[in-house]
Write a protein that holds these residues in place. Structure first.
Motif, mmCIF file in Angstrom:
data_model
loop_
_atom_site.group_PDB
_atom_site.id
_atom_site.type_symbol
_atom_site.label_atom_id
_atom_site.label_comp_id
_atom_site.label_asym_id
_atom_site.label_seq_id
_atom_site.Cartn_x
_atom_site.Cartn_y
_atom_site.Cartn_z
ATOM 1 N N VAL A 1 4.630 -14.440 -0.047
ATOM 2 C CA VAL A 1 3.192 -14.146 -0.027
ATOM 3 C C VAL A 1 2.848 -12.763 0.506
ATOM 4 N N ASN A 2 3.812 -12.094 1.132
ATOM 5 C CA ASN A 2 3.535 -10.789 1.737
ATOM 6 C C ASN A 2 4.356 -9.710 1.029
ATOM 7 N N GLU A 3 3.684 -8.695 0.489
ATOM 8 C CA GLU A 3 4.375 -7.664 -0.290
ATOM 9 C C GLU A 3 5.337 -6.843 0.557
ATOM 10 N N VAL A 4 4.974 -6.569 1.804
ATOM 11 C CA VAL A 4 5.855 -5.789 2.678
ATOM 12 C C VAL A 4 7.165 -6.545 2.916
ATOM 13 N N VAL A 5 7.049 -7.810 3.255
ATOM 14 C CA VAL A 5 8.249 -8.608 3.515
ATOM 15 C C VAL A 5 9.078 -8.748 2.247
ATOM 16 N N ARG A 6 8.409 -8.967 1.134
ATOM 17 C CA ARG A 6 9.128 -9.111 -0.144
ATOM 18 C C ARG A 6 9.868 -7.835 -0.516
ATOM 19 N N SER A 7 9.309 -6.675 -0.181
ATOM 20 C CA SER A 7 9.980 -5.418 -0.510
ATOM 21 C C SER A 7 11.259 -5.221 0.307
ATOM 22 N N ILE A 8 11.283 -5.785 1.513
ATOM 23 C CA ILE A 8 12.458 -5.665 2.376
ATOM 24 C C ILE A 8 13.487 -6.744 2.061
ATOM 25 N N TYR A 9 12.993 -7.937 1.782
ATOM 26 C CA TYR A 9 13.860 -9.082 1.511
ATOM 27 C C TYR A 9 13.446 -9.735 0.181
ATOM 28 N N PRO A 10 13.721 -9.076 -0.942
ATOM 29 C CA PRO A 10 13.261 -9.602 -2.235
ATOM 30 C C PRO A 10 13.801 -10.988 -2.564
ATOM 31 N N ASP A 11 14.947 -11.323 -2.032
ATOM 32 C CA ASP A 11 15.529 -12.645 -2.275
ATOM 33 C C ASP A 11 15.389 -13.564 -1.074
ATOM 34 N N GLY A 12 14.628 -13.126 -0.086
ATOM 35 C CA GLY A 12 14.400 -13.927 1.108
ATOM 36 C C GLY A 12 15.301 -13.529 2.258
ATOM 37 N N MET A 13 14.781 -13.651 3.470
ATOM 38 C CA MET A 13 15.577 -13.346 4.655
ATOM 39 C C MET A 13 16.800 -14.241 4.750
ATOM 40 N N HIS A 14 16.643 -15.498 4.386
ATOM 41 C CA HIS A 14 17.761 -16.434 4.471
ATOM 42 C C HIS A 14 18.923 -15.991 3.592
ATOM 43 N N THR A 15 18.605 -15.423 2.431
ATOM 44 C CA THR A 15 19.657 -14.955 1.526
ATOM 45 C C THR A 15 20.371 -13.741 2.105
ATOM 46 N N THR A 16 19.614 -12.828 2.701
ATOM 47 C CA THR A 16 20.219 -11.645 3.339
ATOM 48 C C THR A 16 21.143 -12.051 4.484
ATOM 49 N N ILE A 17 20.695 -12.979 5.315
ATOM 50 C CA ILE A 17 21.514 -13.433 6.435
ATOM 51 C C ILE A 17 22.774 -14.142 5.939
ATOM 52 N N ALA A 18 22.612 -14.992 4.923
ATOM 53 C CA ALA A 18 23.772 -15.706 4.383
ATOM 54 C C ALA A 18 24.788 -14.738 3.782
ATOM 55 N N ALA A 19 24.310 -13.696 3.104
ATOM 56 C CA ALA A 19 25.223 -12.707 2.516
ATOM 57 C C ALA A 19 26.015 -11.993 3.607
ATOM 58 N N ALA A 20 25.350 -11.684 4.718
ATOM 59 C CA ALA A 20 26.050 -11.038 5.831
ATOM 60 C C ALA A 20 27.110 -11.965 6.416
ATOM 61 N N LEU A 21 26.799 -13.235 6.518
ATOM 62 C CA LEU A 21 27.768 -14.187 7.041
ATOM 63 C C LEU A 21 28.947 -14.371 6.088
ATOM 64 N N ASN A 22 28.672 -14.364 4.801
ATOM 65 C CA ASN A 22 29.736 -14.533 3.819
ATOM 66 C C ASN A 22 30.671 -13.326 3.753
#
Length: 261
Positions: free
Chosen positions: A16-37
């Motif tokens: 719902v927020n364009e600023v957040v979407r621009s930083i995490y287009p696939d979601g924060m959870h996806t970014t964190i999971a990618a770092a863990l993987n």
């Protein structure tokens, strides 16, 4: 076997927020999971608020070694049944990593038993995070201090129980300090709270932040089988006592009768 990790994300701000979407287009959870993987010892998947049972069915939690939790906008939408399910698994030995605004999440407050409140200010100020327990496994490979140029301020007092260990302390440009890396044990489960992670800043893209979360998952992992017996309160018969005893005096319960709860 790798550490089976689920990264749970509220997944509202990203949609719902364009600023957040621009930083995490696939979601924060996806970014964190990618770092863990990126860590060979960890296999991370994701779950979100919008999924049935919030993606945390009994079967999935039984197969989860460590749960990572980020929430903010709608803590109240998390079903109480799922909260109890998470708490039970932590008591049995599942690790729990709570990030940033997850301090107000239902599972964290359930396990802490306190308000988990704090001061805050959203001004994009500099945060310097100090490693105050450099020998701790969560601090492995983390420098003496590191800086996040833009973060939301969290300030003391943080109304949580006295931690088992304090690993990190933060200082903010406005002058406040905060215990930003704390551990507890609840039952057989290890819990770590890590403060950074405001959604309008690219905190979870920071390599040092990612390193801390990787280390935290490794630390929180309990290789022992689930301690299911932690929920039991058996009525031990007289003839099963380890040493011979004679029953004396009146009692409330019959042999093998369950106690009150």
């Amino acid at each position: 076997m790798t550490i089976r990790t689920v990264v749970w994300g509220e997944n509202i701000h990203e949609r719902v927020n364009e600023v957040v979407r621009s930083i995490y287009p696939d979601g924060m959870h996806t970014t964190i999971a990618a770092a863990l993987n990126a860590d060979d010892a960890i296999t991370a998947s994701t779950a979100t608020l919008q999924e049935p049972e919030h993606g945390l069915t009994e079967a999935r939690l039984e197969e989860t070694d460590v749960l990572v939790w980020w929430g903010h906008k709608d803590h109240g939408a998390v079903e109480d049944e799922v909260v109890e399910r998470v708490a039970r698994r932590v008591w049995e030995g599942m690790g729990l990593i709570v990030l940033h605004s997850g301090h107000f999440s239902k599972p964290f407050k359930r396990l802490m038993g306190t308000p988990c409140a704090l001061k805050w200010r959203e001004a994009g100020e500099r945060e310097r995070i100090w490693t105050v327990n450099p020998g701790h496994p969560i601090a492995a490979g983390v420098p003496e201090n590191f800086v996040l140029e833009n973060e939301e301020m969290y300030g003391e007092f943080f109304s949580v129980p006295e931690p088992l260990e304090t690993v990190f302390i933060s200082w903010f440009a406005g002058g406040e300090v905060f215990r930003s890396g704390l551990t507890w044990r609840r039952g057989a489960g290890n819990i770590f709270y890590f403060r950074p992670g405001h959604e309008t800043y690219p905190t979870y893209h920071d390599a040092t932040v990612q390193k801390v979360i990787q280390n935290a998952v490794r630390w929180a992992y309990n290789p022992q089988p689930a301690f299911a017996g932690i929920h039991e309160a058996p009525n031990v018969p007289v003839d099963k006592a380890l040493e011979p005893i004679t029953e004396r005096g009146p009692k409330l319960h019959k042999a093998d009768e369950e106690g009150y709860r």
